[in-house]
Write a protein that holds these residues in place. Sequence first.
Motif, mmCIF file in Angstrom:
data_model
loop_
_atom_site.group_PDB
_atom_site.id
_atom_site.type_symbol
_atom_site.label_atom_id
_atom_site.label_comp_id
_atom_site.label_asym_id
_atom_site.label_seq_id
_atom_site.Cartn_x
_atom_site.Cartn_y
_atom_site.Cartn_z
ATOM 1 N N LYS A 159 28.583 -0.509 -36.119
ATOM 2 C CA LYS A 159 28.097 0.458 -37.099
ATOM 3 C C LYS A 159 27.687 1.778 -36.441
ATOM 4 O O LYS A 159 27.540 2.791 -37.117
ATOM 5 N N LEU A 160 27.468 1.743 -35.140
ATOM 6 C CA LEU A 160 26.846 2.860 -34.440
ATOM 7 C C LEU A 160 27.836 3.612 -33.562
ATOM 8 O O LEU A 160 28.850 3.068 -33.136
ATOM 9 N N LYS A 161 27.500 4.863 -33.261
ATOM 10 C CA LYS A 161 28.345 5.648 -32.370
ATOM 11 C C LYS A 161 28.234 5.112 -30.947
ATOM 12 O O LYS A 161 27.283 4.392 -30.599
ATOM 13 N N LEU A 162 29.196 5.464 -30.127
ATOM 14 C CA LEU A 162 29.238 5.004 -28.751
ATOM 15 C C LEU A 162 28.185 5.734 -27.922
ATOM 16 O O LEU A 162 28.143 6.961 -27.902
ATOM 17 N N GLY A 163 27.294 4.983 -27.248
ATOM 18 C CA GLY A 163 26.369 5.661 -26.361
ATOM 19 C C GLY A 163 24.973 5.081 -26.249
ATOM 20 O O GLY A 163 24.651 4.039 -26.842
ATOM 21 N N LEU A 164 24.151 5.791 -25.491
ATOM 22 C CA LEU A 164 22.802 5.358 -25.156
ATOM 23 C C LEU A 164 21.910 5.162 -26.369
ATOM 24 O O LEU A 164 21.158 4.187 -26.444
ATOM 25 N N PRO A 221 38.755 -3.406 -22.570
ATOM 26 C CA PRO A 221 39.721 -2.308 -22.727
ATOM 27 C C PRO A 221 39.731 -1.349 -21.534
ATOM 28 O O PRO A 221 40.786 -0.819 -21.174
ATOM 29 N N PHE A 222 38.577 -1.135 -20.914
ATOM 30 C CA PHE A 222 38.508 -0.250 -19.745
ATOM 31 C C PHE A 222 39.328 -0.840 -18.603
ATOM 32 O O PHE A 222 40.138 -0.146 -17.978
ATOM 33 N N LEU A 223 39.132 -2.117 -18.326
ATOM 34 C CA LEU A 223 39.859 -2.773 -17.242
ATOM 35 C C LEU A 223 41.357 -2.833 -17.527
ATOM 36 O O LEU A 223 42.182 -2.644 -16.626
ATOM 37 N N LYS A 224 41.714 -3.069 -18.784
ATOM 38 C CA LYS A 224 43.118 -3.197 -19.153
ATOM 39 C C LYS A 224 43.868 -1.879 -19.032
ATOM 40 O O LYS A 224 45.007 -1.834 -18.533
ATOM 41 N N GLU A 225 43.249 -0.776 -19.475
ATOM 42 C CA GLU A 225 43.937 0.512 -19.530
ATOM 43 C C GLU A 225 43.704 1.391 -18.298
ATOM 44 O O GLU A 225 44.542 2.227 -17.962
ATOM 45 N N ILE A 226 42.558 1.207 -17.635
ATOM 46 C CA ILE A 226 42.204 2.086 -16.521
ATOM 47 C C ILE A 226 42.073 1.325 -15.214
ATOM 48 O O ILE A 226 42.510 1.767 -14.158
ATOM 49 N N GLY A 264 44.099 5.334 -8.094
ATOM 50 C CA GLY A 264 44.275 6.748 -7.802
ATOM 51 C C GLY A 264 44.311 7.660 -9.015
ATOM 52 O O GLY A 264 44.515 8.867 -8.881
ATOM 53 N N GLU A 265 44.091 7.119 -10.202
ATOM 54 C CA GLU A 265 44.098 7.942 -11.409
ATOM 55 C C GLU A 265 42.807 8.749 -11.508
ATOM 56 O O GLU A 265 41.707 8.218 -11.327
ATOM 57 N N ILE A 266 42.932 10.068 -11.787
ATOM 58 C CA ILE A 266 41.764 10.926 -11.980
ATOM 59 C C ILE A 266 41.322 10.811 -13.434
ATOM 60 O O ILE A 266 42.133 10.949 -14.356
ATOM 61 N N LEU A 267 40.049 10.568 -13.641
ATOM 62 C CA LEU A 267 39.531 10.294 -14.977
ATOM 63 C C LEU A 267 38.339 11.198 -15.277
ATOM 64 O O LEU A 267 37.302 11.124 -14.616
ATOM 65 N N ASP A 268 38.489 12.086 -16.267
ATOM 66 C CA ASP A 268 37.378 12.922 -16.721
ATOM 67 C C ASP A 268 36.542 12.139 -17.720
ATOM 68 O O ASP A 268 37.059 11.649 -18.731
ATOM 69 N N CYS A 269 35.255 12.025 -17.435
ATOM 70 C CA CYS A 269 34.378 11.168 -18.238
ATOM 71 C C CYS A 269 33.113 11.887 -18.695
ATOM 72 O O CYS A 269 32.692 12.889 -18.122
ATOM 73 N N PHE A 283 25.928 4.969 -18.185
ATOM 74 C CA PHE A 283 26.929 4.497 -19.136
ATOM 75 C C PHE A 283 28.101 5.472 -19.115
ATOM 76 O O PHE A 283 27.929 6.668 -19.371
ATOM 77 N N ILE A 284 29.288 4.975 -18.807
ATOM 78 C CA ILE A 284 30.451 5.814 -18.534
ATOM 79 C C ILE A 284 31.555 5.550 -19.555
ATOM 80 O O ILE A 284 31.846 4.385 -19.870
ATOM 81 N N PHE A 285 32.174 6.621 -20.057
ATOM 82 C CA PHE A 285 33.328 6.462 -20.943
ATOM 83 C C PHE A 285 34.218 7.703 -20.849
ATOM 84 O O PHE A 285 33.716 8.820 -20.622
ATOM 85 N N PRO A 286 35.540 7.543 -20.978
ATOM 86 C CA PRO A 286 36.449 8.691 -20.879
ATOM 87 C C PRO A 286 36.160 9.714 -21.964
ATOM 88 O O PRO A 286 35.750 9.366 -23.075
ATOM 89 N N LYS A 287 36.367 10.977 -21.637
ATOM 90 C CA LYS A 287 36.166 12.033 -22.624
ATOM 91 C C LYS A 287 37.063 11.781 -23.834
ATOM 92 O O LYS A 287 38.239 11.443 -23.698
ATOM 93 N N GLY A 288 36.486 11.946 -25.012
ATOM 94 C CA GLY A 288 37.232 11.723 -26.244
ATOM 95 C C GLY A 288 37.095 10.319 -26.796
ATOM 96 O O GLY A 288 37.487 10.054 -27.932
ATOM 97 N N GLU A 289 36.519 9.399 -26.002
ATOM 98 C CA GLU A 289 36.328 8.015 -26.468
ATOM 99 C C GLU A 289 35.221 7.987 -27.512
ATOM 100 O O GLU A 289 34.110 8.473 -27.289
ATOM 101 N N LYS A 290 35.502 7.415 -28.675
ATOM 102 C CA LYS A 290 34.524 7.394 -29.766
ATOM 103 C C LYS A 290 34.540 6.062 -30.481
ATOM 104 O O LYS A 290 35.509 5.329 -30.457
ATOM 105 N N ASN A 291 33.433 5.796 -31.119
ATOM 106 C CA ASN A 291 33.330 4.665 -32.024
ATOM 107 C C ASN A 291 32.964 5.235 -33.387
ATOM 108 O O ASN A 291 32.022 6.014 -33.498
ATOM 109 N N LYS A 292 33.725 4.919 -34.413
ATOM 110 C CA LYS A 292 33.457 5.472 -35.737
ATOM 111 C C LYS A 292 32.162 4.890 -36.286
ATOM 112 O O LYS A 292 32.125 3.760 -36.769
ATOM 113 N N ALA A 293 31.105 5.674 -36.191
ATOM 114 C CA ALA A 293 29.777 5.197 -36.582
ATOM 115 C C ALA A 293 29.596 5.245 -38.093
ATOM 116 O O ALA A 293 29.983 6.208 -38.739
ATOM 117 N N ARG A 294 28.986 4.200 -38.621
ATOM 118 C CA ARG A 294 28.615 4.173 -40.032
ATOM 119 C C ARG A 294 27.123 4.424 -40.216
ATOM 120 O O ARG A 294 26.636 4.600 -41.304
#
Length: 303
Positions: A159-164, A221-226, A264-269, A283-294
Amino acid sequence: MIEEFTKNEINKISYELLKGSKSLGVYPTPVENILQYSDFVLDNNIDLLNVEHSFLENLKDKSIKTLHSGLSKIKGIFDRGEKTIYIDASLEKNLGKKNFVQLHEIGHGVLSWQNDIMLCLDNDQTLSTETQNQFEEEANYFASSTLFQQDRFNFEAEKLKLGLSSVMALKHKFGASVHSTFRNYVLNSNNRCALLVLTPLPKNKGNKALCETRNLFYSKPFLKEIGKLKLPNKFGFKWEFIRDYKFKRRFNEKGEITFTSIDGEILDCNYHYFNNTYNSFVFIFPKGEKNKARTKVILQNVN
């Protein structure tokens, strides 16, 4: 590592306790109700950190089999013969930790395959996610599954946005510690995110590092994609979040940083930083990563 079959069995027992004690969907998770339903007695008036050695020896003398990792800095004791759980009195100041320790001890009592263990002495080592003891790992899994009411935690997190701010809201909602809430949040997230937990290093002349890694968690998902990040074990002032630590910031939700993956992938976070005086959480997440908060959460009280 707990096998999936064992996790399923623990989850069944946890669910029956939550349901039987009428604790499902009740917030914060009413640990006292679960304790009472489990038919155990709580004694939290003992200073276990300074308890007389004779007290522990008396408990051990009554047991058939004892599970412990030394007698130092004990936070909780489960005495099967007396159906009693002892919790260190100092944990009254830390409700989240107290709730987890109580549920850990209840876990020793309700997981039937642990019935041969009559006495459990638990300290920071056995209560840690890094414990190598199978029974302690099972009790930790039970405590986490029960405190966060299994899939209820994920339902609330979605229900909540991604983050602290969301982590802090979930911490208060379930009555947990920051550490256990953050860990559960990341490990169960459908987003690409990671959590770096730092602990301060002793101040030594000439030592440029200020903190070292205590824990590092990744979402699936982080381990799978990054994949995993290329990180040192010790961190000095060149790292942005160490500047947060150096300048004694309590929290920062506007951090930006660049990481390199082990491939070796460069990741802006983006990163969110929180310090609870014991540890620093990044708490780390790639730029643009979001959770649709209700539900919107405003970070005000971070205690």
